[in-house]
Design an enzyme around this catalytic site. Structure first.
Site, PDB file in Angstrom:
ATOM      1  N   ASN A   1       7.321  -3.460   0.491  1.00  0.00           N
ATOM      2  CA  ASN A   1       6.412  -2.351   0.257  1.00  0.00           C
ATOM      3  C   ASN A   1       7.213  -1.058   0.215  1.00  0.00           C
ATOM      4  O   ASN A   1       7.451  -0.421   1.237  1.00  0.00           O
ATOM      5  CB  ASN A   1       5.353  -2.301   1.348  1.00  0.00           C
TER       6      ASN A   1
ATOM      7  N   CYS B   1       3.935   2.507  -1.000  1.00  0.00           N
ATOM      8  CA  CYS B   1       2.692   2.992  -0.410  1.00  0.00           C
ATOM      9  C   CYS B   1       2.647   4.511  -0.512  1.00  0.00           C
ATOM     10  O   CYS B   1       3.575   5.196  -0.091  1.00  0.00           O
ATOM     11  CB  CYS B   1       2.572   2.577   1.050  1.00  0.00           C
TER      12      CYS B   1
ATOM     13  N   GLY C   1      -7.113  -3.881 -10.004  1.00  0.00           N
ATOM     14  CA  GLY C   1      -8.508  -3.891 -10.434  1.00  0.00           C
ATOM     15  C   GLY C   1      -9.055  -5.222 -10.880  1.00  0.00           C
ATOM     16  O   GLY C   1     -10.061  -5.273 -11.584  1.00  0.00           O
TER      17      GLY C   1
ATOM     18  N   GLY D   1      -8.892  -0.521  -7.633  1.00  0.00           N
ATOM     19  CA  GLY D   1     -10.179  -0.997  -8.150  1.00  0.00           C
ATOM     20  C   GLY D   1     -10.210  -1.054  -9.670  1.00  0.00           C
ATOM     21  O   GLY D   1      -9.239  -0.692 -10.346  1.00  0.00           O
TER      22      GLY D   1
ATOM     23  N   ASN E   1      -7.869   5.116  -0.965  1.00  0.00           N
ATOM     24  CA  ASN E   1      -7.641   4.848   0.457  1.00  0.00           C
ATOM     25  C   ASN E   1      -6.417   5.588   0.938  1.00  0.00           C
ATOM     26  O   ASN E   1      -5.473   5.832   0.188  1.00  0.00           O
ATOM     27  CB  ASN E   1      -7.505   3.342   0.725  1.00  0.00           C
ATOM     28  N   ALA E   2      -6.493   5.941   2.221  1.00  0.00           N
ATOM     29  CA  ALA E   2      -5.314   6.494   2.901  1.00  0.00           C
ATOM     30  C   ALA E   2      -5.311   5.928   4.315  1.00  0.00           C
ATOM     31  O   ALA E   2      -5.473   6.642   5.288  1.00  0.00           O
ATOM     32  CB  ALA E   2      -5.362   8.019   2.910  1.00  0.00           C
ATOM     33  N   ILE E   3      -5.163   4.621   4.390  1.00  0.00           N
ATOM     34  CA  ILE E   3      -5.172   3.946   5.692  1.00  0.00           C
ATOM     35  C   ILE E   3      -3.926   4.354   6.483  1.00  0.00           C
ATOM     36  O   ILE E   3      -4.000   4.594   7.684  1.00  0.00           O
ATOM     37  CB  ILE E   3      -5.196   2.407   5.524  1.00  0.00           C
TER      38      ILE E   3
ATOM     39  N   GLY F   1       0.755  -4.956   5.387  1.00  0.00           N
ATOM     40  CA  GLY F   1       2.120  -4.472   5.594  1.00  0.00           C
ATOM     41  C   GLY F   1       2.505  -4.390   7.066  1.00  0.00           C
ATOM     42  O   GLY F   1       1.724  -3.936   7.890  1.00  0.00           O
TER      43      GLY F   1
END
Lengths: 265, 303
Positions: free
Chosen positions: B127, B130, B244, B217, B69-71, B46
């Site tokens: 996006n 998110c 997934g 996943g 995840n929490a990028i 993104g």
């Protein structure tokens, strides 16, 4: 970097919770440098899902070795692997330590805490081959956490051993031994791997004495090759703190670049 | 020889396998592991207009057959992408799709207007879903109105096809998908990650620096298949299935449920050549079932 889904395991040693697996991965082995790591699958199916990042512990002929501590489900599964079985490995990944020819004939320290000793064994042999005088400073919580001490001793490495409880070697943190040894005779370079508080202390001791130091950071990782941005450390880039990928831009960083202070971020 | 190509209407893909945004870097990270041209396409990480810091670590936690995840969409921004990355992607004979982010409607438009000036992009993926950038995991894809507004503005401002990526963290994903279609999206992609949390019981602290994160996943696949099936049976625009996928069989579930293409996400992190495994699985299936054109199986679930 390469993927070898079927690296044949040729050796296994274990000391309590610590395990060393040797496997044949000729192409990866030819490329490997100390401080680089591998991403290792621990199961065939989707659980546990992620590979585990493990520092390259040794290279002997075409074989590589990883040394790890059983710390959870993933490493417990890995510890069950036996010679004759295969490992799915990806690597070599990351940047590695600076094994600089100018260190020939000079004194260097390799400081390892617990399982953080893993990449320092490979490093120590490469530095020795270069002609550097390597001193190992190896610390753990108890005598059970310094399983490689006998090996370093048998292979004639100058070694200072410490345990937090004094059950082997000197009592106290390995960083206290570092302070003392560096005070007696400052090395040309310090290399370190271990838990964050230890690395922070190593960086501080090195900076106070103006000794260059490289720190290998541990982190959980998503991919290991820079795609997910999941493993980050605050590092000064052009003087400015930024979240930098440990897998791709590290895992080895110059000590002075790493920002530990949460307030200075 | 099976024809694996699929037609999204606005874009023909050589095969239905795309790499999902956020799991494929900017594409180049995967060159050591696979030929990018073998993919139907890939969606790059993104991009906001400017560079973005991302969230404090820990950013990842592994869960049973999954990953939270929490990028926080750390990224380089459009200018660096156009200067450093895009020139190296442009010559690839595969669809390069750019995932477009924005903190406001205006920012989505600015990103698209900038990228419209660059060649070598097949489509934009909006996006709007998110879970790691707003408080409490909120995002525009929670609301049909906010979704429609962004789609409309981007379609008005930009010259390229738009894929809208939807959030599963809603009561009715069909309602949001219909709003996106009404506003003019060319396709929808679903699902983004599921809002999730993990706690370290020893310290009683959240395992993620951001407290909340998005679960992806194999763990989420059956829910994603269900949502794709519900949306595909109601929409006219093509649906891209995500969630997934690790194998050809996984991808086939989505195609049979009604997805015209699929995205492989988290599996890329585990096996950087996962997309090729999915492709091989699709080819094998077609061979076994005597299918000449893979596209024939889209939406053929017998209910």
């Amino acid at each position: 970097m390469l993927k070898n889904p079927e690296a044949k395991i040729v050796g296994r040693e274990a000391w309590g919770d610590y395990v060393l697996l040797r496997f044949e991965a000729p192409t990866i082995s030819a490329l490997a440098r100390p401080g680089q790591f591998l991403m290792v699958r621990v199961a065939d199916g989707p659980y546990p899902l992620l590979r585990r990042p493990l520092g390259i512990h040794l290279r002997k002929d075409k074989a590589l070795g990883v040394f790890f501590k059983i710390a959870g489900e993933g490493t417990a599964l890995l510890a069950r692997k036996r010679p004759g079985e295969t490992l799915d490995v990806l690597g070599p990944l990351g940047n590695g330590f600076s094994v600089d020819p100018c260190l020939a004939g000079k004194a260097v320290f390799a400081v390892g805490g617990g399982r953080g000793i893993a990449p320092l064994y490979f490093l120590a042999w490469e530095l020795r081959a270069l002609g550097a005088a390597v001193k190992i400073l190896y610390g753990g919580r108890t005598k059970d956490d310094v399983p490689l001490a006998a090996r370093f001793r048998d292979e004639a490495f100058d070694q200072v051993l410490t345990t937090d409880d004094g059950s082997a070697g000197r009592e106290g943190f390995v960083t206290a031994a570092l302070e003392e040894e560096a005070g007696k005779a400052a090395p040309a370079m310090i290399f370190a791997c271990g838990p964050d508080p230890m690395l922070e202390a190593v960086g501080r001791i090195a900076a106070a004495r103006d000794i260059p130091a490289e720190l290998s950071l541990e982190s959980r990782m998503g991919c290991g090759f820079g795609a997910c941005w999941g493993c980050v450390q605050r590092v000064r880039v052009d003087g400015k703190p930024a979240w930098v990928k440990i897998c791709e831009d590290g895992p080895v960083f110059p000590a002075e670049a790493v920002v530990w202070d949460k307030d200075a971020r | 020889m099976t024809d694996l190509s699929v037609d999204l209407g606005f874009l023909r893909l050589k095969n239905p396998v795309l790499a999902a945004s956020g799991t494929f870097g900017y594409g180049l990270e995967f060159e050591p592991f696979l030929e990018l041209e073998r993919l139907g396409g890939f969606v790059v990480k993104g991009l906001y207009y400017g560079p973005r810091e991302g969230n404090p670590p820990p950013r990842l936690v592994e869960t049973p057959s999954g990953l939270i995840n929490a990028i926080g969409l750390q990224g380089i921004g459009v200018a660096a992408f156009a200067e450093k990355i895009l020139p190296r992607l442009r010559s690839l004979k595969t669809a390069v799709i750019v995932n477009v982010c924005g903190a406001s409607e205006e920012e989505y438009v600015r990103v698209v207007e900038f990228l419209d000036g660059c060649e070598g992009i097949a489509a934009y993926e909006l996006n709007i879903s998110c879970p790691n950038v707003q408080k409490d995991g909120a995002c525009p894809a929670f609301s049909p109105e906010a979704t429609a507004a962004i789609v409309r503005e981007v379609k008005r401002a930009g010259r390229r096809p738009v894929i809208t990526k939807l959030s599963p963290n809603v009561t009715s994903v069909v309602e949001i998908a219909l709003a996106a279609q009404e506003a003019g999206t060319d396709a929808v992609a679903l699902v983004n990650t599921f809002l999730a949390m993990a706690i370290d019981v020893e310290t009683r602290r959240p395992k993620l620096g951001n407290v909340l994160g998005g679960l992806s996943g194999p763990a989420i696949r059956p829910i994603a298949v269900r949502m794709v099936w519900q949306v595909a049976s109601r929409l006219k625009v093509p649906v891209i299935g995500v969630g997934g996928i690790r194998t050809g069989t996984d991808a086939l579930e989505f195609l049979i449920a009604g997805a015209r293409a699929v995205q492989v996400g988290t599996a890329n992190l585990v096996d950087p050549d996962a997309c090729l495994r999915v492709l091989a699985g699709l080819e094998d299936y077609c061979r076994r079932h005597g299918i000449g054109r893979l596209e024939e199986i889209v939406g053929t679930v017998k209910t």
